[in-house]
Write a protein that holds these residues in place. Structure first.
Motif, short mmCIF file in Angstrom:
data_model
loop_
_atom_site.label_atom_id
_atom_site.label_comp_id
_atom_site.label_asym_id
_atom_site.label_seq_id
_atom_site.Cartn_x
_atom_site.Cartn_y
_atom_site.Cartn_z
N ASN A 230 -3.06 13.01 17.35
CA ASN A 230 -2.10 13.19 16.17
C ASN A 230 -1.80 14.72 16.19
O ASN A 230 -1.88 15.32 15.28
N SER B 8 0.80 -1.25 0.05
CA SER B 8 0.10 -0.05 -0.11
C SER B 8 0.98 1.36 -0.07
O SER B 8 0.34 2.27 -0.52
N GLY B 9 2.11 1.17 0.50
CA GLY B 9 2.75 2.31 0.66
C GLY B 9 2.35 3.50 1.50
O GLY B 9 2.83 4.52 1.92
N TYR B 10 1.41 3.04 2.51
CA TYR B 10 0.80 4.01 3.38
C TYR B 10 0.77 3.13 4.52
O TYR B 10 -0.01 2.47 5.33
N TYR B 11 1.74 3.86 5.65
CA TYR B 11 1.91 3.14 6.66
C TYR B 11 1.26 3.67 8.02
O TYR B 11 1.47 2.93 9.25
N LYS C 247 -3.38 18.02 8.15
CA LYS C 247 -1.88 18.18 8.12
C LYS C 247 -1.22 19.58 8.28
O LYS C 247 -1.60 20.24 7.68
N THR D 271 -6.35 1.26 9.15
CA THR D 271 -7.05 1.85 10.40
C THR D 271 -8.35 2.36 10.17
O THR D 271 -9.24 2.01 11.09
N GLY E 101 -3.85 4.58 7.82
CA GLY E 101 -4.11 4.57 6.35
C GLY E 101 -5.61 3.72 6.37
O GLY E 101 -6.35 3.88 7.15
N GLU E 102 -5.69 3.17 5.47
CA GLU E 102 -7.26 2.37 5.02
C GLU E 102 -7.38 1.39 6.10
O GLU E 102 -8.55 1.32 6.58
N GLU F 103 -0.72 1.25 12.04
CA GLU F 103 -1.57 0.64 11.20
C GLU F 103 -1.50 -0.84 10.67
O GLU F 103 -2.69 -1.18 10.44
#
Length: 366
Positions: free
Chosen positions: A217, A28-31, A223, A37, A34-35, A237
């Motif tokens: 966060n 996924s490259g999203y750590y 962000k 979670t 991400g999806e 994640e």
């Protein structure tokens, strides 16, 4: 040897699913957040019956974030007092003190190990602003009566549900949906356990959920825009993804735990052993099966000599811990008796029927 808890055996059931999910995670490259979670938060909120689930770093942080959130919303102020069971794990107390609130210790019932509304009521003063109810060992704590008491006195009701994943009250409502907010731990040994540290907050309070999402966060609404003094308490994640796999098996695992507990309760016949209270309902998921026995060391040594590991939850109550010396003069005889005499027997969904029968036989011969 019958291990007290064989985490490798418990998680080996999901080996292929875990490996497949890790590939998806890696690709996924999203750590972070991400999806995986989002999917777990959605599914766990649905499971608990709440509008919101916010994945966080661990159970203690979940509690701290709830208290911080209510302070930010003006529902609590530093110096306010919070009622808490005296025989809980120290994390419950630490969460209260970490944010500048003051714990007020309440003795439990010596049969259920949980507190009762009648005991709580005696401690209510104008300084008390919240009730932290703990579903200890996996059993709901007199919930309907405690909720009514909190509502009657305009107190926040917060659940420490770290050991009670899936426990249901008589109305079919689950732990996590029985107060204003709830904290869960997904420590590896829990009924729903991660492969590392993880936790969650569940709530139906829209404002609180929004604040906790920001607080976990860095206080960030989006962000690089920070609207609060926040922290880094995000769920990992990969842990969220693995928890979502295990969530589908939680009810079946809890049913297996209850079945083992019913075997113990009906077949252990030894006057030296005080068995835990259980009303036969789904209000107990038996994260732990805790008995009371005098001369605990002798009993545990006997079981180990017969190939059965045991544990203690917990050997010393919070008010007797060095870290909480300011409470050391409290007189809490029920709590102290429980902590001096409790022993946790093996209970988990991978115990075999032969192992259960051996535990019963060995204990009956003690």
């Amino acid at each position: 040897m019958i291990k007290f808890l064989d985490l490798h055996k418990i998680n080996a059931r999901f080996d292929s699913q875990f490996k497949d999910e890790f590939k998806h995670f890696l690709n996924s490259g999203y750590y972070v957040l991400g999806e995986g979670t989002t999917v777990f938060e959605t599914n766990y909120a649905k499971y608990c019956g709440t509008k919101h689930c916010i994945g966080v770093s661990n159970g203690l942080d979940a509690l701290i974030l709830i208290f911080k959130g209510f302070i930010q919303l003006g529902k609590l102020n530093k110096g306010d007092e919070v009622l808490v069971p005296a025989n809980t794990y120290i994390a419950s107390i630490l969460s209260i003190m970490e944010v500048g609130l003051k714990p007020v210790f309440v003795e439990p019932n010596n049969d259920t190990f949980n507190w009762e509304a009648s005991s709580i009521k005696k401690h209510i003063t104008n300084k008390i602003k919240a009730v932290l109810t703990v579903h200890l060992y996996g059993q709901l704590a007199d919930n309907e009566a405690v909720l009514k008491l909190a509502q009657d006195h305009n107190l926040l009701l917060i659940e420490d549900a770290a050991q009670a994943h899936g426990a249901e009250n008589n109305l079919g409502k689950r732990a996590g949906n029985l107060g204003d907010a709830a904290a869960f731990s997904f420590y590896p040994s829990k009924n729903l356990g991660a492969l590392g540290e993880a936790g969650a907050v569940t709530t139906n309070n829209e404002e609180l959920a929004k604040v906790i999402v920001e607080l976990r966060n860095y206080g960030s609404e989006k962000k690089y825009e920070n609207v609060r003094i926040g922290v880094n308490n995000r769920i990992d994640e990969i842990q969220a993804r693995l928890l979502d796999i295990k969530l589908h098996f939680l009810d079946a695992d809890n049913a297996k735990r209850r079945s083992i507990a019913e075997n113990f309760l009906s077949k252990i016949k030894n006057d030296k052993i005080k068995l835990p209270f259980y009303d036969g309902s789904k209000n107990h998921v038996f994260h732990l099966f805790v008995v009371l026995v005098e001369n605990r060391k002798e009993f545990m040594t006997y079981l180990l000599g017969n190939g059965i590991q045991t544990s203690i939850h917990y050997s010393k109550p919070p008010h007797k811990q060095k870290a909480l010396q300011e409470f050391s003069e409290l007189k809490l005889p029920i709590t102290e008796y429980i902590h001096e005499n409790c022993v946790s027997l093996p209970i988990n969904p991978v115990l075999t029927q032969d192992e259960v029968l051996k535990i019963i036989t060995v204990i009956n011969s003690y």
